[in-house]
Enzyme design. Structure first.
Site, short mmCIF file in Angstrom:
data_model
loop_
_atom_site.label_atom_id
_atom_site.label_comp_id
_atom_site.label_asym_id
_atom_site.label_seq_id
_atom_site.Cartn_x
_atom_site.Cartn_y
_atom_site.Cartn_z
N ASN A 16 -18.22 28.95 -21.84
CA ASN A 16 -18.77 27.79 -21.15
C ASN A 16 -18.52 27.85 -19.64
O ASN A 16 -17.38 28.09 -19.22
CB ASN A 16 -18.15 26.51 -21.70
CG ASN A 16 -18.42 26.33 -23.18
OD1 ASN A 16 -19.49 26.69 -23.67
ND2 ASN A 16 -17.46 25.77 -23.90
N GLN B 43 -7.28 -2.10 3.80
CA GLN B 43 -6.29 -1.37 3.01
C GLN B 43 -6.96 -0.54 1.92
O GLN B 43 -6.43 0.49 1.49
CB GLN B 43 -5.30 -2.35 2.39
CG GLN B 43 -4.20 -1.70 1.57
CD GLN B 43 -3.13 -2.71 1.18
OE1 GLN B 43 -2.45 -3.28 2.04
NE2 GLN B 43 -3.00 -2.94 -0.11
N LYS C 108 -8.28 3.75 2.00
CA LYS C 108 -7.53 5.00 1.91
C LYS C 108 -7.75 5.76 0.60
O LYS C 108 -7.97 6.97 0.60
CB LYS C 108 -6.05 4.73 2.13
CG LYS C 108 -5.77 4.19 3.53
CD LYS C 108 -4.37 3.64 3.66
CE LYS C 108 -4.27 2.81 4.91
NZ LYS C 108 -5.16 1.62 4.89
N LYS D 216 -18.71 31.08 -27.85
CA LYS D 216 -19.06 30.34 -26.64
C LYS D 216 -18.27 30.82 -25.43
O LYS D 216 -17.09 31.13 -25.50
CB LYS D 216 -18.79 28.86 -26.84
CG LYS D 216 -19.70 28.19 -27.86
CD LYS D 216 -21.14 28.13 -27.38
CE LYS D 216 -21.32 27.21 -26.20
NZ LYS D 216 -20.95 25.79 -26.51
N SER E 244 -14.91 27.55 -26.76
CA SER E 244 -15.08 26.39 -27.62
C SER E 244 -13.99 26.38 -28.67
O SER E 244 -13.56 27.43 -29.15
CB SER E 244 -16.46 26.44 -28.30
OG SER E 244 -16.52 25.53 -29.37
N SER F 297 0.81 -1.22 0.00
CA SER F 297 0.00 0.00 0.00
C SER F 297 0.84 1.27 0.00
O SER F 297 0.31 2.38 0.01
CB SER F 297 -0.92 0.01 1.23
OG SER F 297 -0.16 -0.03 2.43
N TYR G 230 -9.57 -6.58 12.64
CA TYR G 230 -8.98 -6.01 11.42
C TYR G 230 -8.88 -7.06 10.32
O TYR G 230 -8.60 -8.24 10.56
CB TYR G 230 -7.59 -5.45 11.72
CG TYR G 230 -6.96 -4.78 10.52
CD1 TYR G 230 -7.24 -3.45 10.22
CD2 TYR G 230 -6.12 -5.49 9.66
CE1 TYR G 230 -6.69 -2.84 9.10
CE2 TYR G 230 -5.56 -4.87 8.54
CZ TYR G 230 -5.85 -3.56 8.26
OH TYR G 230 -5.31 -2.96 7.16
N GLU H 153 -19.97 23.24 -14.08
CA GLU H 153 -20.25 21.97 -14.75
C GLU H 153 -19.38 20.85 -14.18
O GLU H 153 -19.87 19.73 -13.95
CB GLU H 153 -20.00 22.10 -16.25
CG GLU H 153 -21.07 22.89 -16.99
CD GLU H 153 -20.80 23.02 -18.48
OE1 GLU H 153 -21.69 23.49 -19.18
OE2 GLU H 153 -19.69 22.63 -18.92
N ASN I 48 -2.08 -2.37 12.99
CA ASN I 48 -3.54 -2.20 12.96
C ASN I 48 -3.98 -0.94 13.68
O ASN I 48 -4.77 -0.14 13.16
CB ASN I 48 -4.22 -3.42 13.58
CG ASN I 48 -4.01 -4.69 12.77
OD1 ASN I 48 -3.42 -4.64 11.70
ND2 ASN I 48 -4.47 -5.80 13.29
N THR J 288 -41.06 26.72 -9.22
CA THR J 288 -41.33 25.34 -8.85
C THR J 288 -41.56 24.58 -10.16
O THR J 288 -42.12 25.14 -11.11
CB THR J 288 -42.58 25.19 -7.96
OG1 THR J 288 -43.74 25.66 -8.67
CG2 THR J 288 -42.42 25.99 -6.66
N HIS J 289 -41.06 23.34 -10.21
CA HIS J 289 -41.11 22.56 -11.46
C HIS J 289 -40.41 23.30 -12.60
O HIS J 289 -40.73 23.06 -13.77
CB HIS J 289 -42.55 22.24 -11.85
CG HIS J 289 -43.36 21.65 -10.75
ND1 HIS J 289 -43.32 20.31 -10.43
CD2 HIS J 289 -44.23 22.21 -9.87
CE1 HIS J 289 -44.13 20.07 -9.42
NE2 HIS J 289 -44.69 21.20 -9.05
#
Length: 472
Positions: free
Chosen positions: A294, A331, A334, A292, A286, A32, A326, A299, A119, A164-165
């Site tokens: 963006n 392992q 993490k 554009k 873009s 690890s 344990y 996002e 451990n 709403t909606h």
């Protein structure tokens, strides 16, 4: 068929029981160190406290303690300088550090592990790591909330449609909407600090699973490391990962909230809404469409929510079938936790930097609020105050809206005679409630949309955030 190649020797920390070295692939598969080396300085922090405690109870001499502490300082310096040589053969961060310590100070380095196991050592390291990271997350969350509150205060009178909606419902203010975001984050902040309490418990001293016969003092170790108390049960201490699951659960809810905010930011920056402008530094263009701009930051934050949800499911699945105590499965705790921490911190930093720079396009918001008969409910409430039963008022307003749709008029654009054609209870004062300003200002209760109520709510939010900070 020839066998797989093997590593050159058995592992020095446990090889005495084995008659042959571990298969080289198995050594790599079970190691690890490639990811848990991130815990190195926390491992050294725990080892310093452990050595200090062992000397205090007489298990180590003061000279041995001082040699260990000096050696750990040298190892820490190598790690921080990037000159430390990590070895997969030594499996993990703990054995890499112990082996280097022993190289530096001799056999005394091997005495450091007295009264502990990997451990309880790793369980302690993860808690130390997560406690520090929670404090960093809390600071970024505070910064984001402060920015939201200040922006909400500035935009307390900026009228926009409430939905709403995703259909126009009633007029609100931009400040009021931002304070709704702030309420989401306030709950997240509470959850984070509550999670920290359960992180701040010391597993060290539980050893492999059953404690140790050495006369250790776990309260001393807890005090040295800033833990609130030692864990009560040795079996649970080494196998508990609830705190990691709880943090990832907090992170999932937080990312859900940030994703909702991101969705609205993306909508509001579109040409169809055009409610706000984000600074260029938080957007991209873009490769083919030169016009554009963006909203990549919101996002991407919206997209990262799924990543964190996945880590939560991963950790829950990891723990669901483990017998006490344990198991090697742990392992796998993490990498999901590390990535969750990094993702949360990055998303919060992006939002904390971006939110104060949002520019509201007040005229566009106002015009949008004028569409969709957003003051229809205000007209119904007006009729009720004039003695009309609410269900009848609802019907009257519905008829007036239908008329407006046929004629292409908002309620506020109709003449008094037109409105009175639907109910004789309508008087000349009706236009006071049909304006957007009048509608927003009329909700003069705690949590309402009136600008002075929004400013009061912002002030309460500031005070609550300050009080929460004093608890950290």
């Amino acid at each position: 068929m020839s066998s797989s190649p093997t590593s050159n020797s058995t592992n020095q920390s446990w090889g005495g029981r084995f008659s042959e070295p571990t298969d080289a692939f198995v050594a790599r598969f079970t190691a690890s160190v490639d990811f848990d080396r991130r815990l190195a300085l926390h491992d050294i922090q725990g080892s310093r406290a452990h050595a200090t405690m062992l000397a205090r109870v007489g298990v180590l001499t003061e000279d041995e303690r001082d040699a260990i502490l000096g050696g750990l300082d040298e190892v820490a310096a190598e790690i921080e300088a990037g000159s430390f040589a990590w070895s997969v053969e030594l499996e993990d961060v703990h054995m890499n550090i112990e082996a280097r310590l022993t190289e530096k100070i001799g056999i005394t380095g091997k005495k450091l592990h007295t009264g502990r196991s990997r451990n309880d050592q790793v369980a302690t390291d993860i808690r130390l790591f997560l406690r520090d990271e929670i404090d960093t997350v809390a600071a970024e969350l505070t910064r984001l909330r402060e920015g939201l509150i200040e922006l909400a205060d500035r935009e307390a009178e900026t009228i926009m449609p409430g939905f709403t909606h995703l259909q126009t419902a009633q007029p609100v203010t931009f400040g009021h909407h931002l304070l709704a975001w702030q309420e989401m984050l306030a709950r997240d902040h509470e959850r984070l600090l509550d999670c920290r309490k359960r992180v701040n418990v010391l597993p060290l001293g539980a050893a492999a699973l059953a404690g140790t016969t050495y006369p250790i003092d776990r309260h001393v170790t807890a005090e040295l490391l800033g833990f609130e108390r030692p864990a009560e049960n040795s079996l649970d201490a080494v196998s508990d990962r609830d705190f990691a699951i709880e943090f990832t659960s907090f992170a999932s809810v937080l990312l859900m909230h940030l994703s909702r905010m991101s969705e609205e930011l993306v909508l509001w920056t579109s040409a169809q809404f055009d409610f706000i402008d984000l600074p260029d530094r938080f957007c991209t263009g873009s490769s083919i469409m030169p016009q554009k701009k963006n909203p990549d930051v919101p996002e991407l934050v919206r997209g990262k929510s799924g990543r964190v949800y996945g880590h939560l499911v991963s950790l829950l699945t990891l723990m669901k079938s483990q017998p006490l105590a344990y198991n090697k499965d742990n392992q796998e705790d993490k990498e999901p936790l590390f990535d969750t921490v990094a993702t949360v911190q990055d998303c919060l930093k992006a939002f904390a930097d971006m939110v104060p720079a949002i520019e509201a396009k007040a005229d566009n918001m106002f015009e949008a609020a004028r569409k969709g008969f957003s003051t229809a409910t205000d007209l119904a409430d007006y009729l009720v105050r004039r003695g009309v039963a609410f269900r009848d008022a609802h019907e009257i307003v519905g008829q007036s809206v239908a008329h407006g749709l046929r004629e292409g008029k908002d309620l506020s654009e109709m003449s008094l005679e037109e409105l009175q054609g639907f109910s004789s209870s309508i008087g000349e004062d009706v236009f006071e409630v049909l304006t957007l300003e009048g509608s927003v200002a009329a909700r003069q209760h705690i949590g309402g949309t009136a600008p002075d109520q929004v400013r009061a709510a912002a002030q309460r939010a500031r005070e609550a955030l300050k009080a929460l900070g004093s608890r950290d």
